[in-house]
Design a protein around this motif. Structure first.
Motif, PDB file in Angstrom:
ATOM      1  N   VAL A  44      45.693  49.957  46.816  1.00  0.00           N
ATOM      2  CA  VAL A  44      45.877  50.186  45.376  1.00  0.00           C
ATOM      3  C   VAL A  44      45.990  48.848  44.650  1.00  0.00           C
ATOM      4  O   VAL A  44      45.354  48.629  43.616  1.00  0.00           O
ATOM      5  N   GLN A  45      46.782  47.942  45.206  1.00  0.00           N
ATOM      6  CA  GLN A  45      46.971  46.641  44.561  1.00  0.00           C
ATOM      7  C   GLN A  45      45.713  45.781  44.652  1.00  0.00           C
ATOM      8  O   GLN A  45      45.390  45.050  43.706  1.00  0.00           O
ATOM      9  N   LEU A  46      44.970  45.881  45.759  1.00  0.00           N
ATOM     10  CA  LEU A  46      43.720  45.131  45.873  1.00  0.00           C
ATOM     11  C   LEU A  46      42.704  45.621  44.851  1.00  0.00           C
ATOM     12  O   LEU A  46      41.979  44.824  44.248  1.00  0.00           O
ATOM     13  N   GLU A  47      42.646  46.924  44.640  1.00  0.00           N
ATOM     14  CA  GLU A  47      41.739  47.477  43.630  1.00  0.00           C
ATOM     15  C   GLU A  47      42.176  47.061  42.228  1.00  0.00           C
ATOM     16  O   GLU A  47      41.342  46.726  41.381  1.00  0.00           O
ATOM     17  N   ARG A  48      43.480  47.067  41.990  1.00  0.00           N
ATOM     18  CA  ARG A  48      43.997  46.628  40.685  1.00  0.00           C
ATOM     19  C   ARG A  48      43.632  45.169  40.452  1.00  0.00           C
ATOM     20  O   ARG A  48      43.175  44.798  39.374  1.00  0.00           O
ATOM     21  N   ARG A  49      43.812  44.349  41.477  1.00  0.00           N
ATOM     22  CA  ARG A  49      43.463  42.936  41.337  1.00  0.00           C
ATOM     23  C   ARG A  49      41.973  42.783  41.083  1.00  0.00           C
ATOM     24  O   ARG A  49      41.556  41.979  40.254  1.00  0.00           O
ATOM     25  N   SER A  50      41.170  43.567  41.761  1.00  0.00           N
ATOM     26  CA  SER A  50      39.725  43.505  41.576  1.00  0.00           C
ATOM     27  C   SER A  50      39.347  43.816  40.127  1.00  0.00           C
ATOM     28  O   SER A  50      38.521  43.128  39.530  1.00  0.00           O
ATOM     29  N   ASP A  51      39.963  44.837  39.565  1.00  0.00           N
ATOM     30  CA  ASP A  51      39.699  45.192  38.163  1.00  0.00           C
ATOM     31  C   ASP A  51      40.163  44.082  37.216  1.00  0.00           C
ATOM     32  O   ASP A  51      39.480  43.756  36.241  1.00  0.00           O
ATOM     33  N   LEU A  52      41.320  43.512  37.499  1.00  0.00           N
ATOM     34  CA  LEU A  52      41.825  42.417  36.665  1.00  0.00           C
ATOM     35  C   LEU A  52      40.906  41.203  36.744  1.00  0.00           C
ATOM     36  O   LEU A  52      40.644  40.544  35.733  1.00  0.00           O
ATOM     37  N   ILE A  53      40.399  40.932  37.929  1.00  0.00           N
ATOM     38  CA  ILE A  53      39.500  39.792  38.089  1.00  0.00           C
ATOM     39  C   ILE A  53      38.226  40.007  37.298  1.00  0.00           C
ATOM     40  O   ILE A  53      37.720  39.084  36.654  1.00  0.00           O
ATOM     41  N   ASP A  54      37.728  41.232  37.323  1.00  0.00           N
ATOM     42  CA  ASP A  54      36.527  41.541  36.544  1.00  0.00           C
ATOM     43  C   ASP A  54      36.774  41.255  35.064  1.00  0.00           C
ATOM     44  O   ASP A  54      35.949  40.621  34.394  1.00  0.00           O
TER      45      ASP A  54
END
Length: 186
Positions: A44-54
């Motif tokens: 969940v946190q890796l996906e959140r980070r991925s979205d934030l990075i985008d």
């Protein structure tokens, strides 16, 4: 009379034997579910980070059109992380993404107006918080993996774990060369 007592003892031993097997099996299932649940929190946190990075990349892109290579590397690393399926693949992709984030923040350093942009600062803060959560969940996950692996390897649990094919859980480690999370503080 002795036959009845002997039969009763045999039944008692069988009941105790199956009770132990059931207890060990159930405890292994609970720990295995704990490992999966902890891994889910990391995902969940890796996906959140991925979205934030985008979002962060898009914000930085608006300020710097000349840094195409950096954006491509971040995008590829993000995609690699999103497509990772195993703990090991996630671990490797996470390490690559951490390296590319350092490059992205180095690019952002060249644009003073970007560093003052409210949207950029908010994304930077959220990314920093997410990195902290990932570290916390990684620690929790690895503690649960340790407990599970210990439980499945001690005797007589190891016999039951092997019989019912309980696999060894993988730790989620970080690259020893990437001891620090990406610097998100300007």
């Amino acid at each position: 009379m002795w036959n009845l007592i002997g039969f009763g003892l045999v039944v008692l031993i069988i009941v105790i034997f199956f009770t132990i097997i059931i207890a060990v099996y159930n405890s292994l299932i609970k720990l295995q579910n704990g490992v999966e649940g902890a891994w889910s929190q990391i995902n969940v946190q890796l996906e959140r980070r991925s979205d934030l990075i985008d979002n962060l990349v898009e914000t930085v892109k608006g300020y710097s059109i000349h840094e195409k290579t950096t954006f491509q590397e971040v995008s590829q690393a993000r995609s690699q992380l999103n497509n990772a399926e195993t703990v090991k693949e996630n671990e490797e992709a996470d390490n690559v993404l951490t390296g590319t984030l350092k490059s992205l923040f180095a690019v952002a350093e060249n644009y003073p107006e970007l560093k003052a942009d409210e949207n950029f600062l908010e994304l930077q803060d959220q990314l920093s918080q997410t990195e902290d959560k990932i570290a916390d969940y990684r620690e929790l996950y690895n503690e649960i993996v340790l407990t599970y692996n210990n439980k499945r390897e001690v005797f007589p649990n190891s016999i039951i774990a092997n019989f019912f094919s309980f696999p060894e859980a993988e730790y989620f480690e970080h690259d020893v060369n990437a001891e620090e999370v990406p610097e998100v503080d300007f």
